[in-house]
Design an enzyme around this catalytic site. Structure first.
Site, PDB file in Angstrom:
ATOM      1  N   ASP A 284     -69.220 -63.504   4.634  1.00 13.29           N
ATOM      2  CA  ASP A 284     -69.297 -62.232   5.344  1.00 13.29           C
ATOM      3  C   ASP A 284     -70.440 -62.145   6.135  1.00 13.29           C
ATOM      4  O   ASP A 284     -71.106 -61.295   7.046  1.00 13.29           O
ATOM      5  CB  ASP A 284     -68.948 -61.083   4.738  1.00 13.29           C
ATOM      6  CG  ASP A 284     -68.147 -60.208   5.586  1.00 13.29           C
ATOM      7  OD1 ASP A 284     -67.871 -60.328   6.628  1.00 13.29           O
ATOM      8  OD2 ASP A 284     -68.160 -58.856   5.267  1.00 13.29           O
TER       9      ASP A 284
ATOM     10  N   ARG B   1     -68.968 -52.771  10.513  1.00 12.44           N
ATOM     11  CA  ARG B   1     -69.414 -51.880  11.768  1.00 12.44           C
ATOM     12  C   ARG B   1     -70.360 -50.620  11.280  1.00 12.44           C
ATOM     13  O   ARG B   1     -71.033 -50.236  12.201  1.00 12.44           O
ATOM     14  CB  ARG B   1     -68.033 -51.011  12.293  1.00 12.44           C
ATOM     15  CG  ARG B   1     -67.374 -50.514  11.260  1.00 12.44           C
ATOM     16  CD  ARG B   1     -65.844 -50.170  11.688  1.00 12.44           C
ATOM     17  NE  ARG B   1     -64.971 -51.128  11.321  1.00 12.44           N
ATOM     18  CZ  ARG B   1     -63.776 -51.374  11.596  1.00 12.44           C
ATOM     19  NH1 ARG B   1     -62.915 -50.253  12.167  1.00 12.44           N
ATOM     20  NH2 ARG B   1     -63.088 -52.461  11.403  1.00 12.44           N
TER      21      ARG B   1
ATOM     22  N   LYS C 269     -73.787 -59.961  11.810  1.00 18.97           N
ATOM     23  CA  LYS C 269     -73.500 -59.373  10.736  1.00 18.97           C
ATOM     24  C   LYS C 269     -73.783 -60.299   9.442  1.00 18.97           C
ATOM     25  O   LYS C 269     -73.514 -61.273   9.261  1.00 18.97           O
ATOM     26  CB  LYS C 269     -72.107 -59.154  10.702  1.00 18.97           C
ATOM     27  CG  LYS C 269     -71.292 -58.591   9.282  1.00 18.97           C
ATOM     28  CD  LYS C 269     -69.838 -58.193   9.488  1.00 18.97           C
ATOM     29  CE  LYS C 269     -69.475 -57.588   8.258  1.00 18.97           C
ATOM     30  NZ  LYS C 269     -67.725 -57.435   8.074  1.00 18.97           N
TER      31      LYS C 269
ATOM     32  N   LYS D 243     -61.564 -54.960  -2.438  1.00 20.54           N
ATOM     33  CA  LYS D 243     -60.617 -55.784  -2.011  1.00 20.54           C
ATOM     34  C   LYS D 243     -59.773 -56.436  -3.129  1.00 20.54           C
ATOM     35  O   LYS D 243     -60.172 -56.297  -4.156  1.00 20.54           O
ATOM     36  CB  LYS D 243     -61.283 -56.901  -1.361  1.00 20.54           C
ATOM     37  CG  LYS D 243     -61.947 -56.635  -0.083  1.00 20.54           C
ATOM     38  CD  LYS D 243     -62.532 -57.939   0.606  1.00 20.54           C
ATOM     39  CE  LYS D 243     -63.064 -57.609   1.772  1.00 20.54           C
ATOM     40  NZ  LYS D 243     -62.224 -57.259   2.899  1.00 20.54           N
TER      41      LYS D 243
HETATM   42  N1  BES Z   1     -65.190 -58.815   6.153  1.00 17.18           N
HETATM   43  C1  BES Z   1     -64.066 -58.100   6.428  1.00 17.18           C
HETATM   44  C2  BES Z   1     -63.179 -58.849   7.324  1.00 17.18           C
HETATM   45  C3  BES Z   1     -62.514 -59.893   6.913  1.00 17.18           C
HETATM   46  C4  BES Z   1     -61.545 -60.057   6.279  1.00 17.18           C
HETATM   47  C5  BES Z   1     -63.183 -61.020   7.643  1.00 17.18           C
HETATM   48  C6  BES Z   1     -60.941 -61.272   5.809  1.00 17.18           C
HETATM   49  C7  BES Z   1     -62.679 -62.403   7.083  1.00 17.18           C
HETATM   50  C8  BES Z   1     -61.280 -62.416   6.107  1.00 17.18           C
HETATM   51  C9  BES Z   1     -64.421 -56.669   6.926  1.00 17.18           C
HETATM   52  O1  BES Z   1     -65.328 -56.202   6.303  1.00 17.18           O
HETATM   53  C10 BES Z   1     -63.152 -55.910   6.374  1.00 17.18           C
HETATM   54  O2  BES Z   1     -63.009 -55.909   5.264  1.00 17.18           O
HETATM   55  N2  BES Z   1     -62.376 -55.415   7.399  1.00 17.18           N
HETATM   56  C11 BES Z   1     -61.312 -54.749   6.894  1.00 17.18           C
HETATM   57  C12 BES Z   1     -61.268 -53.458   7.967  1.00 17.18           C
HETATM   58  C13 BES Z   1     -60.114 -52.472   7.749  1.00 17.18           C
HETATM   59  C14 BES Z   1     -60.628 -51.789   6.409  1.00 17.18           C
HETATM   60  C15 BES Z   1     -60.252 -51.514   8.781  1.00 17.18           C
HETATM   61  C16 BES Z   1     -60.191 -55.517   7.255  1.00 17.18           C
HETATM   62  O3  BES Z   1     -60.330 -56.418   7.842  1.00 17.18           O
HETATM   63  O4  BES Z   1     -59.285 -55.313   6.105  1.00 17.18           O
HETATM   64 ZN    ZN Z   2     -67.008 -57.357   5.747  1.00 14.29          ZN
HETATM   65 MN    MN Z   3     -64.998 -55.081   4.547  1.00  6.17          MN
END
Ligand code: BES
Ligand code: ZN
Ligand code: MN
Length: 499
Positions: free
Chosen positions: A291, A354, A268, A280
Site C-alpha cells: 500500500d 484519502r 500514498k 480487513k
Molecule cells: N489500500 C486499499 C485499497 C486496495 C485494496 C488496494 C485492495 C489494492 C487491493 C485502501 O486503503 C482501501 O482499503 N480501500 C477500501 C475503500 C473502501 C473502504 C471505501 C476498499 O477498496 O475496500
Molecule cells: Zn490503503
Molecule cells: Mn484501506
C-alpha cells in the site's frame, strides 16, 4: 544489464560482427526481415524457416549455432508476426520471448538487429525503451531477504541495439532515458517488495535522504511533531493507531529555471494497511505491504530524474504511516478536521489513503504548482473496474485538465504502462454527504474508485490535478507475486517527453 547502441554502417556489417549472439526477425509467411536476409548468404535462415522449426508467429524463437552467414557464434531467429508493419502487440510478445530466450543462453553478449522502426504507431526510441525495460524486469530478483539467494540471472548481460546511422542520435537519447526509467522501476519494485517490518515510514525517509545525497535533491523528512505543528490532523488520525511513527517526506529537484512553477508528485505511503478498526479479512492481507507503492513510485521517479538531470522543477511529497487497529486508532464515526479546514466523518477506517492524501494535497498548495499528480493504491474498486491492465486516471473535466489527461494517457501508451480515464462529476459527490461533518470518507458500494477520487478532488481545487489509482497495476498477486514498478514508466515518459 549493460546496453549500448551500435551503428549499422559500413565498418560494422552485420555478418562481420563478433558477438555471442545476433537476434534477427522473421515473419509468419516465411519472409525474412532485412537483417535476416543479410545473414542468409548460405541459405541457413531460409532453410530454418522452411523446415517449420520456426513459425514466424510473434513469440516464436529458434536458435542456430555457427552459421556460415555470420561471424557471431549464435543466431537467434525471432518471429515478429505479420509484415511489413508489425503490430504493437506482436512486437511486445516477440520481445518477451527474446528476453526470455537470451536469459537462458550460455551467451554473455547479444546484438539485436530488429526492424525497430517498423512497429505500428511507434519509432525506434519506443522499441528501445520497451526492450530495455523488459530486459531489466527479466533480470530483476527479489531475494535480498532469503538466507540463500536465488541463482543470479544467467544468460546475456550485454545487449546491443543495431540501428541505422541516421537513427543513432535518437537511439542514444532513447537509451539514456530508458536506462534511467529502468533504474527507477527497480527501486520502486525493491521498496514495494520489502515487508512492512523493514519498510517503515522512517525507512522510506532514509531512502529519500539517500537519494538526495546521491543526486543533490533537497530533502525534508518531517516527524510526528512537525506534522502536528502543520495541523495535518486527518493524516495524523490514521498514523495514531500505530506504534510506528509517521513521516512526511518532501523531495525537491531544481532542474528548471528558479521561477518555473514545479510539477508536484504525491505518493500514498501506507507501509501497511490492515484496515484499522474496520479490519480487513485475513486472507491475502500480507499484500497490504504494497500500500506504499505510490510512495515507492515517487522515489523511483526521482531516481530516474536524478539520472537524467531533468531540466524541470519537480517536488515529491510522500505521506507515510501504518493503518492499524488499536486503542488509539480511528473509530467509525470519528470526525477529524483536515488541513484544508473541511471536517471529515470517518465512516470506514479502511478508507485511510484519502485521509492521509487530502492533507498532503492541501500542503502541496504552498509550492504554487504547475500541476499535481498523485499516485495511490487507493481502491479495490479500481481493480473491479479496470483489472490489472490500466491504472485509473481521474481529472476534472475542463480544458486544462483534459489536456493533462490526454498527455498522461499518451505517455502511458508510449511507455507500455497504460491508464484509462475515469469520470469525476458532481453527481458522484452526492455519495460523500455526511449528516455530521462536511464530508464522509466513503461513498458506498457504487463507483468506489470514482468516489475515492471525488473525495480527493475537494482538496485540489487550487491547481491542475490528476489522480492515478494504481491498486490494480502496482503489484501482481499469485505465483508471480511482486511489485511491478508501475506507474514509474508512465510518469517518467511524460516528464521526459519535452526534453
Ligand atoms: N489500500 C486499499 C485499497 C486496495 C485494496 C488496494 C485492495 C489494492 C487491493 C485502501 O486503503 C482501501 O482499503 N480501500 C477500501 C475503500 C473502501 C473502504 C471505501 C476498499 O477498496 O475496500
Ligand atoms: Zn490503503
Ligand atoms: Mn484501506
Amino acid at each position: 544489464m549493460d546496453f549500448s547502441i551500435k551503428a549499422a554502417d559500413k565498418k560494422n556489417s552485420l555478418s562481420g560482427i563478433q558477438t555471442d549472439c545476433i537476434v534477427v526477425g522473421v515473419f509468419e509467411n516465411g519472409l525474412l526481415s532485412q537483417h535476416a536476409t543479410e545473414l542468409d548468404t548460405h541459405g541457413e535462415v531460409t532453410q530454418a524457416t522452411r523446415s517449420g522449426d520456426i513459425s514466424g508467429k510473434a513469440g516464436s524463437t529458434l536458435l542456430l549455432h555457427r552459421t556460415k552467414g555470420a561471424r557471431a557464434s549464435r543466431l537467434l531467429l525471432a518471429g515478429l508476426g505479420k509484415e511489413p508493419i508489425i503490430s504493437e502487440k506482436d512486437f511486445t510478445t516477440a520481445i518477451a520471448a527474446i528476453v526470455q530466450a537470451l536469459s537462458r543462453l550460455g551467451a554473455k553478449s547479444a546484438l539485436l538487429a530488429l526492424p525497430f522502426d517498423d512497429v505500428k504507431h511507434h519509432h525506434t526510441g519506443w522499441a528501445i525503451q520497451t526492450i530495455v525495460i523488459a530486459a531489466a524486469n527479466q533480470a530483476y530478483r527479489s531475494d535480498t531477504l532469503k538466507s540463500k539467494r536465488d541463482a543470479p540471472p544467467a544468460g546475456v548481460r550485454k545487449l546491443g541495439f543495431y540501428v541505422p546511422p541516421v537513427n543513432r542520435a535518437g537511439a542514444r537519447k532513447a537509451l539514456a532515458q530508458a536506462r534511467a526509467i529502468a533504474t527507477g522501476v527497480e527501486l520502486a519494485r525493491d521498496l514495494g517488495n520489502l515487508p512492512a517490518n523493514v519498510c517503515t515510514p522512517s525507512y522510506l525517509g532514509e531512502q529519500a535522504k539517500k537519494l538526495s545525497d546521491k543526486y543533490a535533491f533537497g530533502v525534508q523528512v518531517l516527524d510526528k511533531r512537525q506534522i502536528q505543528s502543520l495541523k495535518m490532523r486527518s493524516f495524523l488520525s490514521v498514523a495514531r493507531g500505530s506504534d510506528e511513527p509517521p513521516r512526511l517526506i518532501v523531495l525537491r529537484h531544481h532542474g528548471g529555471k528558479p521561477k518555473d512553477p514545479p510539477i508536484v508528485l504525491v505518493g500514498k505511503g501506507l507501509t501497511f494497511d490492515s484496515g484499522g478498526i474496520s479490519l480487513k479479512p485475513g486472507a491475502g492481507m500480507d499484500e497490504m505491504k504494497y500500500d506504499m507503492c505510490g510512495a515507492a513510485a515517487v522515489l523511483g521517479i526521482f531516481r530516474a530524474i536524478g539520472e537524467m538531470k531533468l531540466k524541470k522543477n519537480i517536488i515529491g511529497i510522500i505521506p507515510s504511516c501504518e493503518n492499524m487497529p488499536s486503542g488509539r486508532a480511528n473509530k467509525p464515526g470519528d470526525i477529524v478536521t483536515s488541513l484544508s479546514g473541511q471536517t471529515i466523518e470517518i465512516l470506514n477506517t479502511d478508507a485511510e489513503g484519502r485521509l492521509i492524501l487530502c492533507d498532503t494535497l492541501t500542503y502541496a498548495e504552498r509550492f504554487k504548482p504547475a500541476c499535481v499528480i498523485d499516485m495511490a493504491t487507493l481502491t479495490g474498486a479500481c481493480i473491479v473496474a479496470l483489472g490489472h491492465h490500466h491504472s485509473g486516471l481521474f481529472t476534472r473535466d475542463d480544458e486544462a485538465h483534459n489536456q493533462l489527461a490526454e498527455s498522461l494517457l499518451s505517455a502511458g501508451k508510449a511507455a507500455n504502462d497504460t491508464a484509462w480515464r475515469m469520470p469525476i462529476a458532481d453527481a458522484y459527490q452526492e455519495q460523500l454527504k455526511s449528516n455530521f461533518a462536511d464530508i464522509a470518507n466513503i461513498g458506498g458500494q457504487p463507483a468506489g474508485s470514482v468516489t475515492g477520487a471525488c473525495f480527493l478532488e475537494r482538496f485540489t481545487r487550487k491547481y491542475t490535478w490528476a489522480h492515478l489509482d494504481i491498486a490494480g497495476t502496482a503489484w501482481k498477486s499469485g505465483p508471480a507475486k511482486g511489485a511491478t514498478g508501475r506507474p514509474v514508466p508512465l510518469i517518467c515518459t511524460w516528464l521526459f517527453q519535452s526534453e
